[in-house]
Design a protein around this motif. Sequence first.
Motif, PDB file in Angstrom:
ATOM      1  N   PHE A  68      40.161  40.415  25.634  1.00  0.00           N
ATOM      2  CA  PHE A  68      40.841  40.796  26.917  1.00  0.00           C
ATOM      3  C   PHE A  68      40.638  39.648  27.803  1.00  0.00           C
ATOM      4  CE2 PHE A  68      39.986  45.271  25.299  1.00  0.00           C
ATOM      5  CZ  PHE A  68      41.065  45.562  24.927  1.00  0.00           C
ATOM      6  N   VAL A  69      39.634  38.739  27.556  1.00  0.00           N
ATOM      7  CA  VAL A  69      39.323  37.817  28.360  1.00  0.00           C
ATOM      8  C   VAL A  69      40.236  36.832  28.212  1.00  0.00           C
ATOM      9  CG1 VAL A  69      38.020  35.695  29.062  1.00  0.00           C
ATOM     10  CG2 VAL A  69      36.906  38.000  28.684  1.00  0.00           C
ATOM     11  N   LYS A  70      40.788  36.316  26.921  1.00  0.00           N
ATOM     12  CA  LYS A  70      41.625  35.366  26.549  1.00  0.00           C
ATOM     13  C   LYS A  70      43.322  36.075  26.738  1.00  0.00           C
ATOM     14  CE  LYS A  70      39.259  32.506  23.350  1.00  0.00           C
ATOM     15  NZ  LYS A  70      39.125  32.181  22.026  1.00  0.00           N
ATOM     16  N   ALA A  71      43.307  37.170  26.629  1.00  0.00           N
ATOM     17  CA  ALA A  71      44.720  38.033  26.856  1.00  0.00           C
ATOM     18  C   ALA A  71      44.986  37.817  28.432  1.00  0.00           C
ATOM     19  CB  ALA A  71      44.668  39.455  26.776  1.00  0.00           C
ATOM     20  N   LEU A  72      43.837  37.981  29.286  1.00  0.00           N
ATOM     21  CA  LEU A  72      44.001  37.792  30.714  1.00  0.00           C
ATOM     22  C   LEU A  72      44.462  36.466  31.171  1.00  0.00           C
ATOM     23  CD1 LEU A  72      44.173  39.899  33.117  1.00  0.00           C
ATOM     24  CD2 LEU A  72      41.880  39.280  33.566  1.00  0.00           C
ATOM     25  N   GLU A  73      43.634  35.384  30.431  1.00  0.00           N
ATOM     26  CA  GLU A  73      43.925  34.192  30.898  1.00  0.00           C
ATOM     27  C   GLU A  73      45.194  33.538  30.565  1.00  0.00           C
ATOM     28  OE1 GLU A  73      40.922  32.046  28.614  1.00  0.00           O
ATOM     29  OE2 GLU A  73      39.233  32.392  29.776  1.00  0.00           O
ATOM     30  N   ASN A  74      45.713  33.842  29.553  1.00  0.00           N
ATOM     31  CA  ASN A  74      47.110  33.365  29.015  1.00  0.00           C
ATOM     32  C   ASN A  74      48.298  34.156  29.708  1.00  0.00           C
ATOM     33  OD1 ASN A  74      47.173  31.511  26.443  1.00  0.00           O
ATOM     34  ND2 ASN A  74      45.260  32.837  26.240  1.00  0.00           N
ATOM     35  N   SER A  75      48.043  35.583  29.987  1.00  0.00           N
ATOM     36  CA  SER A  75      49.072  35.929  30.794  1.00  0.00           C
ATOM     37  C   SER A  75      49.114  35.782  32.372  1.00  0.00           C
ATOM     38  CB  SER A  75      48.693  37.681  30.713  1.00  0.00           C
ATOM     39  OG  SER A  75      48.720  38.050  29.480  1.00  0.00           O
ATOM     40  N   ILE A  76      47.957  35.259  32.822  1.00  0.00           N
ATOM     41  CA  ILE A  76      47.869  34.860  34.157  1.00  0.00           C
ATOM     42  C   ILE A  76      48.482  33.298  34.195  1.00  0.00           C
ATOM     43  CG2 ILE A  76      46.441  33.841  35.946  1.00  0.00           C
ATOM     44  CD1 ILE A  76      44.642  36.369  35.439  1.00  0.00           C
ATOM     45  N   SER A 109      54.621  39.477  31.903  1.00  0.00           N
ATOM     46  CA  SER A 109      53.174  38.860  32.302  1.00  0.00           C
ATOM     47  C   SER A 109      52.191  40.063  32.871  1.00  0.00           C
ATOM     48  CB  SER A 109      53.055  37.794  32.841  1.00  0.00           C
ATOM     49  OG  SER A 109      53.645  36.652  32.129  1.00  0.00           O
ATOM     50  N   LEU A 110      52.789  40.761  33.714  1.00  0.00           N
ATOM     51  CA  LEU A 110      52.296  41.732  34.574  1.00  0.00           C
ATOM     52  C   LEU A 110      52.094  42.927  33.467  1.00  0.00           C
ATOM     53  CD1 LEU A 110      53.620  42.071  38.166  1.00  0.00           C
ATOM     54  CD2 LEU A 110      51.101  41.954  37.329  1.00  0.00           C
ATOM     55  N   ASN A 111      52.816  43.237  32.853  1.00  0.00           N
ATOM     56  CA  ASN A 111      52.576  44.196  31.687  1.00  0.00           C
ATOM     57  C   ASN A 111      51.342  44.182  30.916  1.00  0.00           C
ATOM     58  OD1 ASN A 111      54.318  46.834  31.061  1.00  0.00           O
ATOM     59  ND2 ASN A 111      55.870  45.388  31.707  1.00  0.00           N
ATOM     60  N   SER A 112      51.264  42.928  30.505  1.00  0.00           N
ATOM     61  CA  SER A 112      50.120  42.512  29.790  1.00  0.00           C
ATOM     62  C   SER A 112      48.558  42.504  30.777  1.00  0.00           C
ATOM     63  CB  SER A 112      50.155  41.153  29.178  1.00  0.00           C
ATOM     64  OG  SER A 112      51.075  41.207  28.271  1.00  0.00           O
ATOM     65  N   ILE A 113      48.847  41.829  31.947  1.00  0.00           N
ATOM     66  CA  ILE A 113      47.803  42.090  32.879  1.00  0.00           C
ATOM     67  C   ILE A 113      47.158  43.570  33.268  1.00  0.00           C
ATOM     68  CG2 ILE A 113      47.068  41.630  35.364  1.00  0.00           C
ATOM     69  CD1 ILE A 113      48.848  38.908  34.873  1.00  0.00           C
ATOM     70  N   ALA A 114      48.429  44.232  33.253  1.00  0.00           N
ATOM     71  CA  ALA A 114      48.285  45.833  33.747  1.00  0.00           C
ATOM     72  C   ALA A 114      47.507  46.510  32.327  1.00  0.00           C
ATOM     73  CB  ALA A 114      49.479  46.308  33.804  1.00  0.00           C
ATOM     74  N   ALA A 115      48.033  46.088  31.209  1.00  0.00           N
ATOM     75  CA  ALA A 115      47.147  46.747  30.168  1.00  0.00           C
ATOM     76  C   ALA A 115      45.780  46.265  30.084  1.00  0.00           C
ATOM     77  CB  ALA A 115      47.774  46.383  28.754  1.00  0.00           C
ATOM     78  N   VAL A 116      45.364  45.045  30.277  1.00  0.00           N
ATOM     79  CA  VAL A 116      44.177  44.526  30.368  1.00  0.00           C
ATOM     80  C   VAL A 116      43.270  45.473  31.509  1.00  0.00           C
ATOM     81  CG1 VAL A 116      42.605  42.681  31.015  1.00  0.00           C
ATOM     82  CG2 VAL A 116      44.407  42.428  29.502  1.00  0.00           C
ATOM     83  N   SER A 117      43.812  45.669  32.533  1.00  0.00           N
ATOM     84  CA  SER A 117      43.111  46.338  33.731  1.00  0.00           C
ATOM     85  C   SER A 117      43.146  47.889  33.165  1.00  0.00           C
ATOM     86  CB  SER A 117      44.258  46.230  34.793  1.00  0.00           C
ATOM     87  OG  SER A 117      44.348  45.173  35.376  1.00  0.00           O
ATOM     88  N   TYR A 118      43.985  48.620  32.386  1.00  0.00           N
ATOM     89  CA  TYR A 118      43.862  49.684  31.709  1.00  0.00           C
ATOM     90  C   TYR A 118      42.414  49.706  30.823  1.00  0.00           C
ATOM     91  CZ  TYR A 118      44.346  53.465  28.616  1.00  0.00           C
ATOM     92  OH  TYR A 118      43.982  54.429  27.869  1.00  0.00           O
ATOM     93  N   GLU A 119      42.393  48.686  30.022  1.00  0.00           N
ATOM     94  CA  GLU A 119      41.444  48.660  29.317  1.00  0.00           C
ATOM     95  C   GLU A 119      40.030  48.585  29.769  1.00  0.00           C
ATOM     96  OE1 GLU A 119      41.708  49.068  25.864  1.00  0.00           O
ATOM     97  OE2 GLU A 119      43.718  48.953  25.518  1.00  0.00           O
TER      98      GLU A 119
END
Length: 194
Positions: free
Chosen positions: A28-36, A54-64
Amino acid sequence: LAGQIDYPKGKAVALGHIGWVYYRKTDFVKALENSIASMKISEQIGDKGEMARSLNSIAAVSYEQKLYDKSISEFKQALTLSYASKDEKAIGRTLNNIAYLFLQLDEQVDSAEVYGNRAVAYSEKIKDNYLIAFGLRNVGDVLVRKNKLGEALSKYERAIELSKATRNNSMIAATYHRVAKVYLLMGRSSDAIA
């Protein structure tokens, strides 16, 4: 390559995809870095569709991370951007993601149903079988919560049918798992085992 040829849209799209791959790998760290990073480039070039993805992916990380209020807010921002960009897949995906998130919050089942039905209707309009199946699975989950087991099975069966047509094995497996749970709730253990 997009960086080498100075193609910001291509770079934003690539970073967005890389972010989603890391999300699927639970990094999730790398997911957030790349999505941001994708989000920043997309904002600079005014690409609302890529901003929504990108926001969908960021929101998915927030969910996790169990930041549900933040996740809902991010998904709703993504939905606004999706509509603004007329990105049909992003609209369908975001409606489904909102339904799924509301479903995880026990007191939000009615909201999950509203967004799930909207997702199915919209996805049928754009003829996207994956998004229809995802929406049907969400609606089936809502119906299970409301103890409407026969109706839930019907939604799940249609989701499986659509997923088989597109060979989406992960959706098929996840939906069969739900079918088995419903059969157990109905006392039909042999059907559940099958």
